[in-house]
Design a protein around this motif. Sequence first.
Motif, short mmCIF file in Angstrom:
data_model
loop_
_atom_site.label_atom_id
_atom_site.label_comp_id
_atom_site.label_asym_id
_atom_site.label_seq_id
_atom_site.Cartn_x
_atom_site.Cartn_y
_atom_site.Cartn_z
N HIS A 85 12.58 7.09 5.60
CA HIS A 85 12.41 8.41 5.00
C HIS A 85 12.92 8.43 3.55
O HIS A 85 12.40 9.15 2.71
CB HIS A 85 13.11 9.49 5.82
N VAL A 86 13.94 7.59 3.27
CA VAL A 86 14.43 7.44 1.90
C VAL A 86 13.49 6.56 1.09
O VAL A 86 13.07 6.92 -0.02
CB VAL A 86 15.86 6.86 1.90
N SER A 87 13.15 5.40 1.63
CA SER A 87 12.30 4.44 0.91
C SER A 87 10.96 5.05 0.54
O SER A 87 10.50 4.95 -0.62
CB SER A 87 12.06 3.19 1.78
N LEU A 88 10.30 5.69 1.52
CA LEU A 88 8.96 6.21 1.29
C LEU A 88 8.97 7.39 0.32
O LEU A 88 8.05 7.55 -0.49
CB LEU A 88 8.33 6.61 2.63
N THR A 89 10.01 8.21 0.39
CA THR A 89 10.12 9.35 -0.53
C THR A 89 10.30 8.87 -1.96
O THR A 89 9.65 9.35 -2.89
CB THR A 89 11.29 10.26 -0.13
N LEU A 90 11.20 7.89 -2.17
CA LEU A 90 11.42 7.35 -3.51
C LEU A 90 10.17 6.68 -4.05
O LEU A 90 9.79 6.86 -5.21
CB LEU A 90 12.59 6.36 -3.48
N ALA A 91 9.50 5.89 -3.19
CA ALA A 91 8.29 5.20 -3.62
C ALA A 91 7.21 6.19 -4.02
O ALA A 91 6.48 6.00 -5.00
CB ALA A 91 7.79 4.27 -2.51
N LYS A 92 7.08 7.28 -3.25
CA LYS A 92 6.09 8.31 -3.55
C LYS A 92 6.34 8.95 -4.90
O LYS A 92 5.41 9.36 -5.62
CB LYS A 92 6.11 9.36 -2.45
N GLU A 93 7.62 9.04 -5.30
CA GLU A 93 7.99 9.63 -6.58
C GLU A 93 7.88 8.65 -7.74
O GLU A 93 8.18 8.99 -8.88
CB GLU A 93 9.43 10.17 -6.51
N GLY A 94 7.50 7.41 -7.43
CA GLY A 94 7.27 6.43 -8.49
C GLY A 94 8.42 5.50 -8.78
O GLY A 94 8.38 4.73 -9.74
N TYR A 95 9.49 5.55 -7.95
CA TYR A 95 10.62 4.64 -8.15
C TYR A 95 10.33 3.30 -7.49
O TYR A 95 9.73 3.25 -6.41
CB TYR A 95 11.90 5.24 -7.57
N PRO A 96 10.77 2.18 -8.09
CA PRO A 96 10.61 0.88 -7.44
C PRO A 96 11.57 0.75 -6.27
O PRO A 96 12.78 0.91 -6.44
CB PRO A 96 10.94 -0.13 -8.55
N VAL A 97 11.06 0.46 -5.09
CA VAL A 97 11.86 0.40 -3.86
C VAL A 97 11.62 -0.94 -3.17
O VAL A 97 10.48 -1.31 -2.88
CB VAL A 97 11.49 1.54 -2.90
N TYR A 98 12.71 -1.66 -2.92
CA TYR A 98 12.64 -2.94 -2.22
C TYR A 98 13.10 -2.77 -0.78
O TYR A 98 13.97 -1.96 -0.48
CB TYR A 98 13.54 -3.98 -2.89
N LYS A 99 12.50 -3.56 0.11
CA LYS A 99 12.96 -3.64 1.49
C LYS A 99 13.40 -5.08 1.76
O LYS A 99 12.67 -6.03 1.47
CB LYS A 99 11.84 -3.26 2.47
N SER A 100 14.60 -5.23 2.32
CA SER A 100 15.09 -6.55 2.70
C SER A 100 14.31 -7.03 3.91
O SER A 100 14.35 -6.40 4.97
CB SER A 100 16.58 -6.48 3.03
N VAL A 101 13.58 -8.13 3.75
CA VAL A 101 12.58 -8.54 4.73
C VAL A 101 12.92 -9.91 5.34
O VAL A 101 12.63 -10.95 4.75
CB VAL A 101 11.18 -8.60 4.08
N PRO A 102 13.55 -9.94 6.51
CA PRO A 102 13.74 -11.22 7.21
C PRO A 102 12.44 -11.67 7.86
O PRO A 102 11.58 -10.84 8.19
CB PRO A 102 14.80 -10.89 8.27
N TYR A 103 12.28 -12.97 8.03
CA TYR A 103 11.09 -13.48 8.69
C TYR A 103 11.43 -14.76 9.44
O TYR A 103 12.46 -15.41 9.18
CB TYR A 103 9.97 -13.73 7.67
N LEU A 162 0.82 -1.20 0.00
CA LEU A 162 0.00 0.00 0.00
C LEU A 162 0.86 1.26 0.00
O LEU A 162 0.43 2.31 -0.48
CB LEU A 162 -0.93 0.00 1.22
N LEU A 163 2.08 1.15 0.54
CA LEU A 163 3.01 2.29 0.57
C LEU A 163 3.88 2.36 -0.68
O LEU A 163 4.75 3.22 -0.79
CB LEU A 163 3.90 2.19 1.81
N GLY A 164 3.68 1.41 -1.59
CA GLY A 164 4.46 1.39 -2.82
C GLY A 164 5.81 0.71 -2.67
O GLY A 164 6.68 0.86 -3.54
N LEU A 165 6.01 -0.06 -1.59
CA LEU A 165 7.28 -0.74 -1.35
C LEU A 165 7.18 -2.21 -1.74
O LEU A 165 6.11 -2.82 -1.63
CB LEU A 165 7.66 -0.63 0.13
N ARG A 166 8.30 -2.78 -2.16
CA ARG A 166 8.34 -4.18 -2.58
C ARG A 166 9.20 -4.99 -1.62
O ARG A 166 10.26 -4.53 -1.20
CB ARG A 166 8.93 -4.29 -3.99
N PRO A 167 8.79 -6.21 -1.29
CA PRO A 167 9.58 -7.03 -0.38
C PRO A 167 10.66 -7.82 -1.10
O PRO A 167 10.49 -8.27 -2.23
CB PRO A 167 8.54 -7.98 0.21
#
Length: 446
Positions: A381-399, A120-125
């Motif tokens: 603050h970097v991830s959300l700003t880039l995602a808002k501008e339309g850039y594809p942003v990944y987050k490294s997601v451990p589980y 929903l925030l435009g971020l990719r896992p």
Amino acid sequence: MLCSSLRPSLPHLLSLRLLGTATSRTAAVRQPGLLSASLAFEDPSAFRVKSLAELLRALGVFHLCSFPLLVNNCGKLMAGARTLLGRRGFSFLLRPTVYAQFVAGENEREISQSMGKMSLLGLRPMLAVPIEEDLGESTGETRYDDNMEAMLECVRMSHSNAWSKDPMMQLKITALLSPELCVKLTTLIARQPYDLSLLVRAMDGERLTFPGLEEEDAEHFMCGLQRLNKIAEASVNKVRVLVDAEYTYMNPALTLVTMALMKKFNKDGAWIWNTYQCYLKESRSLLSEALHLSQTEGFCLGVKLVRGAYMDKERKLAEKEGRLDPIHPSWEETNKRFEAHLNVDLHNYKLLTHFHVMEDLGIDKDGGSVCFGQLLGMCDHVSLTLAKEGYPVYKSVPYGSVDDTLPYLVRRAQENRTVLQGIRKERDLLRQELRHRMRLRLRGGG
């Protein structure tokens, strides 16, 4: 981190226009410290999408991470807390705090909830099974087989859920192959390099002997290669696999295995990527060797550039063994190397400094040729700003469970304590957003 796939058959290996327009060529950037001023990462409104509870949790965790004494001894402190509180009590304490900040969840339902919020925030896992071993921690073939099944499940989750297009995952080779064998291989290939075709044949199930390895080690190597082969077969054309670098005393072996995977699976695109640590003085030569090898062997080279995370241990080990420090003397010098490698990969264009270069090269924001990524729970603050501008942003997601992810959390905290102590900017922005909300609440109440 910059990840790029370079086809050796091109007349010019580092042609940015070809790199940017071909569908099989991918680049990703991590920790963008050299970005254009046209993108403002100083705006606390980036955190408007976070709940009050999430703001308070992040502020609390980052405040704790700013104390070197706590970070340096976090392993002992957590072990003591677990003994004192018991497994259930310790989990009750950790789950809503550090665990919730940096881990997506324990099971697929919890992971899906976290990934849904990210989408929903435009971020990719970029899912990561937090399993790795160091010398003296080897657990045997059964455990390595279990780790393989966990990684195959990671491939399945990454591909089958509608979390994002072009899914990625991370992989630690030492979760599938013993560190002791990796050290032996590093020593052997320094004297007599292995032919990649030998490893590919072993991946295909051919019974082989490996120069310099005794029967037991050769058998374990065969098993490890076939485990890696199963993961690669499951992921090719579905999920990009980013192989992590580890310690210098085993990295040559990890690179050897990763290059063999590339030789087999990266014929028509970069599905397997290797990592190059820019804080190492030898990083430039290692990257040059990789480019030459990909040209000779005829495969797409997947490259992930990172600054590096094992600095303290590498330096202590070098001092203990009377070797020269393998790490650049300063963070600034590492940044220079990172930018230099980036410029080599991108044909001397400072892509991170000037975003308009992407347009000049015909690279779409969301075309898959350039993307960005940070760790889950950090640099939002970097991830959300880039995602808002339309850039594809990944987050490294451990589980995983609290017990499963605890070694990961401790190791990440200790290896990145310089980064953790330097998150003042994000902490300040979080405070500004919190004060903004408090002012709005007071006005509303008045």
